[in-house]
Design a protein around this motif. Structure first.
Motif, PDB file in Angstrom:
ATOM      1  N   ASP A 123       0.853  -1.197   0.000  1.00 52.71           N
ATOM      2  CA  ASP A 123       0.000   0.000   0.000  1.00 52.71           C
ATOM      3  C   ASP A 123       0.880   1.234   0.000  1.00 52.71           C
ATOM      4  N   LEU A 124       0.248   2.388  -0.184  1.00 55.12           N
ATOM      5  CA  LEU A 124       0.943   3.673  -0.207  1.00 55.12           C
ATOM      6  C   LEU A 124       0.446   4.565   0.924  1.00 55.12           C
ATOM      7  N   ASN A 125       0.153   3.982   2.075  1.00 56.06           N
ATOM      8  CA  ASN A 125      -0.452   4.751   3.170  1.00 56.06           C
ATOM      9  C   ASN A 125       0.391   5.957   3.560  1.00 56.06           C
ATOM     10  N   PHE A 126       1.709   5.808   3.563  1.00 54.43           N
ATOM     11  CA  PHE A 126       2.599   6.878   4.005  1.00 54.43           C
ATOM     12  C   PHE A 126       2.582   8.083   3.066  1.00 54.43           C
ATOM     13  N   MET A 127       2.131   7.880   1.827  1.00 52.84           N
ATOM     14  CA  MET A 127       2.074   8.986   0.877  1.00 52.84           C
ATOM     15  C   MET A 127       0.797   9.806   1.027  1.00 52.84           C
ATOM     16  N   ALA A 150       9.441   1.535  -7.265  1.00 53.00           N
ATOM     17  CA  ALA A 150       8.267   1.091  -8.014  1.00 53.00           C
ATOM     18  C   ALA A 150       8.423   1.404  -9.502  1.00 53.00           C
ATOM     19  N   ILE A 151       8.968   2.566  -9.809  1.00 51.32           N
ATOM     20  CA  ILE A 151       9.133   2.974 -11.207  1.00 51.32           C
ATOM     21  C   ILE A 151      10.175   2.118 -11.919  1.00 51.32           C
ATOM     22  N   LYS A 152      11.278   1.788 -11.221  1.00 46.69           N
ATOM     23  CA  LYS A 152      12.341   1.021 -11.874  1.00 46.69           C
ATOM     24  C   LYS A 152      12.035  -0.476 -11.948  1.00 46.69           C
ATOM     25  N   ALA A 153      11.081  -0.970 -11.159  1.00 44.62           N
ATOM     26  CA  ALA A 153      10.736  -2.396 -11.185  1.00 44.62           C
ATOM     27  C   ALA A 153      10.235  -2.804 -12.566  1.00 44.62           C
ATOM     28  N   SER A 154      10.606  -4.010 -12.991  1.00 45.07           N
ATOM     29  CA  SER A 154      10.084  -4.529 -14.257  1.00 45.07           C
ATOM     30  C   SER A 154       8.595  -4.831 -14.145  1.00 45.07           C
ATOM     31  N   SER A 155       8.192  -5.371 -12.988  1.00 50.95           N
ATOM     32  CA  SER A 155       6.783  -5.666 -12.706  1.00 50.95           C
ATOM     33  C   SER A 155       6.509  -5.408 -11.236  1.00 50.95           C
ATOM     34  N   ILE A 156       5.242  -5.142 -10.932  1.00 49.50           N
ATOM     35  CA  ILE A 156       4.816  -4.887  -9.552  1.00 49.50           C
ATOM     36  C   ILE A 156       3.677  -5.825  -9.199  1.00 49.50           C
ATOM     37  N   ALA A 157       3.777  -6.464  -8.049  1.00 48.50           N
ATOM     38  CA  ALA A 157       2.662  -7.213  -7.477  1.00 48.50           C
ATOM     39  C   ALA A 157       2.038  -6.348  -6.389  1.00 48.50           C
ATOM     40  N   THR A 158       0.731  -6.377  -6.277  1.00 50.45           N
ATOM     41  CA  THR A 158       0.074  -5.662  -5.185  1.00 50.45           C
ATOM     42  C   THR A 158      -1.103  -6.481  -4.683  1.00 50.45           C
ATOM     43  N   VAL A 159      -1.664  -6.100  -3.527  1.00 49.41           N
ATOM     44  CA  VAL A 159      -2.535  -7.009  -2.796  1.00 49.41           C
ATOM     45  C   VAL A 159      -4.024  -6.678  -2.869  1.00 49.41           C
ATOM     46  N   SER A 160      -4.397  -5.686  -3.668  1.00 47.55           N
ATOM     47  CA  SER A 160      -5.818  -5.394  -3.859  1.00 47.55           C
ATOM     48  C   SER A 160      -5.979  -4.531  -5.096  1.00 47.55           C
ATOM     49  N   GLU A 161      -7.178  -4.535  -5.630  1.00 52.32           N
ATOM     50  CA  GLU A 161      -7.472  -3.663  -6.770  1.00 52.32           C
ATOM     51  C   GLU A 161      -7.373  -2.207  -6.339  1.00 52.32           C
ATOM     52  N   TYR A 162      -7.754  -1.924  -5.085  1.00 48.42           N
ATOM     53  CA  TYR A 162      -7.626  -0.559  -4.579  1.00 48.42           C
ATOM     54  C   TYR A 162      -6.170  -0.104  -4.648  1.00 48.42           C
ATOM     55  N   SER A 163      -5.248  -0.940  -4.146  1.00 49.95           N
ATOM     56  CA  SER A 163      -3.841  -0.565  -4.159  1.00 49.95           C
ATOM     57  C   SER A 163      -3.322  -0.392  -5.577  1.00 49.95           C
ATOM     58  N   LYS A 164      -3.779  -1.233  -6.482  1.00 49.72           N
ATOM     59  CA  LYS A 164      -3.364  -1.094  -7.888  1.00 49.72           C
ATOM     60  C   LYS A 164      -3.748   0.276  -8.435  1.00 49.72           C
ATOM     61  N   GLN A 165      -4.993   0.662  -8.228  1.00 51.53           N
ATOM     62  CA  GLN A 165      -5.449   1.953  -8.735  1.00 51.53           C
ATOM     63  C   GLN A 165      -4.739   3.105  -8.040  1.00 51.53           C
ATOM     64  N   ASP A 166      -4.418   2.916  -6.762  1.00 56.81           N
ATOM     65  CA  ASP A 166      -3.695   3.944  -6.016  1.00 56.81           C
ATOM     66  C   ASP A 166      -2.281   4.117  -6.572  1.00 56.81           C
ATOM     67  N   ILE A 167      -1.635   3.006  -6.900  1.00 55.31           N
ATOM     68  CA  ILE A 167      -0.287   3.057  -7.484  1.00 55.31           C
ATOM     69  C   ILE A 167      -0.323   3.774  -8.832  1.00 55.31           C
ATOM     70  N   ILE A 168      -1.319   3.449  -9.644  1.00 56.02           N
ATOM     71  CA  ILE A 168      -1.449   4.086 -10.960  1.00 56.02           C
ATOM     72  C   ILE A 168      -1.649   5.591 -10.803  1.00 56.02           C
ATOM     73  N   LYS A 169      -2.556   5.965  -9.918  1.00 64.93           N
ATOM     74  CA  LYS A 169      -2.905   7.378  -9.759  1.00 64.93           C
ATOM     75  C   LYS A 169      -1.806   8.162  -9.050  1.00 64.93           C
ATOM     76  N   THR A 170      -1.259   7.607  -7.977  1.00 62.16           N
ATOM     77  CA  THR A 170      -0.308   8.344  -7.146  1.00 62.16           C
ATOM     78  C   THR A 170       1.100   8.370  -7.729  1.00 62.16           C
ATOM     79  N   LEU A 171       1.527   7.246  -8.329  1.00 64.48           N
ATOM     80  CA  LEU A 171       2.893   7.151  -8.838  1.00 64.48           C
ATOM     81  C   LEU A 171       2.982   7.271 -10.349  1.00 64.48           C
ATOM     82  N   GLY A 172       1.831   7.263 -11.021  1.00 65.93           N
ATOM     83  CA  GLY A 172       1.830   7.413 -12.471  1.00 65.93           C
ATOM     84  C   GLY A 172       2.397   6.215 -13.210  1.00 65.93           C
ATOM     85  N   ILE A 173       2.275   5.032 -12.632  1.00 63.97           N
ATOM     86  CA  ILE A 173       2.807   3.814 -13.245  1.00 63.97           C
ATOM     87  C   ILE A 173       1.737   3.178 -14.129  1.00 63.97           C
TER      88      ILE A 173
END
Length: 387
Positions: A123-127, A150-173
């Motif tokens: 998650d990105l709670n700290f952000m 997160a940006i340099k990773a070839s792939s990212i695993a995450t633990v919920s659809e919420y976290s996925k959308q948060d990563i996309i929106k917050t980090l622009g991945i």
């Protein structure tokens, strides 16, 4: 050009793994996630060599199979400065030494290497709120390096659809880089008998009914709201002897949480267990009225699934991933509204039929989240690079 475009000729025979959180008798959160995933994929895929990189002496129980090669690096990563040395300098040397083809990290930290890397962003709670991290130096490090990893990773695993959308929106991945693997819970233990339940009540609450909370005692978990709501519940249900059981270490206790407890009218009816075994948590869950888990932010919410597995009703928040994970199997409340939390407690207390309905829904919901499924989803990411 993204590395993944050029992977057709890549052959994975040696996988390096960040196992610094595999700590004997101290498996919590990401450490437990690490344990459950690696125990499965290493034994399922004997044709692959797994190099486990530890930052301290390891326990033999973490060498799950003959294809696991444990390596101890000469630095314990206990501090942000040491984290940087460990991941940016030491790990790259060891990855090169052992000819690692792909690196998997069950957390966000990654080494600086020219091979495919897979990290896990829980998650990105700290952000979203700097109060969720109790250490200012840790917060500063996370904010600087977490997005970079997160940006340099070839792939990212995450633990919920919420976290996925948060990563996309917050980090622009880009969405294509992220796979939802979900998480799961501790193994489900045997159902308690009435004798067992009476014994656990006697041990912790002098035989009285109780609600319980389990998790890190931190700002993000909303202990202040739980304490306030319990006071309101007691005032609205006069003369009942219901207790509140708090399971977890008081790591971030000092400050607002301690103050919220100290001003409680019914603080004498709050029971602190400290850290206890999963088996004991299971017994407490099964003997309870329900779990109270009004967290402000969660990437997944393991205590909810544990409660479902233990035939326990749940009160949780209507925010972040918790709606997704609980679905219709819990009472959903606004975690910022202490009266709403108290009202849900009163509802569970006074309505056994609703409690049983939620228990039945929870049992079905829990079947969706298993470690086998999580490990299979992790492996599906690795297979993109295993040509």
């Amino acid at each position: 050009m993204p590395f993944c475009v050029c992977i057709e000729k890549f052959i994975v025979v040696r996988i390096g793994v960040n196992t610094r959180l595999l700590l004997k008798d101290r498996l919590e959160g990401i450490g437990y996630f690490t344990f459950q995933i690696l125990k499965r994929i290493t034994t399922w895929h004997k044709d692959i060599e797994f190099y486990f990189f530890f930052d301290r002496p390891y326990d033999a129980d973490f060498v799950f199979s003959s294809n696991v090669k444990p390596i101890v690096l000469p630095l314990q990563s206990r501090h942000p400065v040491l984290w940087k040395i460990y991941f940016d300098f030491l790990l790259p040397i060891y990855c090169k030494k052992y000819k690692i083809d792909l690196f998997f990290s069950p957390e966000n930290y990654l080494p600086k290497v020219d091979i495919p890397t897979i990290c896990t962003v829980h998650d990105l709670n700290f952000m979203h709120n700097d109060a969720f991290i109790g250490n200012a130096m840790h917060q500063k490090y996370y904010l600087k390096y977490f997005p970079k990893n997160a940006i340099k990773a070839s792939s990212i695993a995450t633990v919920s659809e919420y976290s996925k959308q948060d990563i996309i929106k917050t980090l622009g991945i880009e969405e294509e880089k992220i796979t939802v693997v979900y998480s799961a819970a501790n193994a489900c233990f045997d159902s308690c008998t009435n004798v067992d339940i009476q014994a656990i009540k006697q041990k912790y609450t002098q035989g009285e009914d109780y609600f319980y909370f389990v998790g890190a005692i931190s700002k993000r978990k909303n202990l202040e709201g739980i304490f306030s709501a319990f006071d309101i519940f007691k005032q609205e249900n006069l003369n009942n002897k219901t207790k509140l059981v708090i399971i977890g270490n008081k790591k971030w206790w000092k400050g607002d949480i301690e103050q919220a407890y100290n001003i409680m009218k019914h603080k004498d009816e709050v029971v602190f267990t400290g850290r206890i075994s999963s088996e004991e948590i299971s017994k407490i869950a099964q003997g309870s009225i329900g779990l109270v888990f009004p967290s402000f932010f969660e990437g997944f919410g393991v205590p909810i699934i544990e409660a479902f597995q233990n035939n326990t009703a749940v009160i949780t928040s209507n925010n972040t991933s918790l709606i997704e994970i609980a679905s219709d199997a819990a009472l959903l409340i606004d975690p910022y509204n202490n009266n709403a939390i108290a009202k849900a407690m009163t509802t569970l207390y006074n309505n056994p039929s609703l409690r049983q309905e939620l228990i039945e829904k929870g049992k079905q919901r829990a079947k969706f989240f298993t470690w086998d499924k999580t490990a299979q989803r992790i492996w599906s990411i690795i297979e993109k690079y295993k040509q």
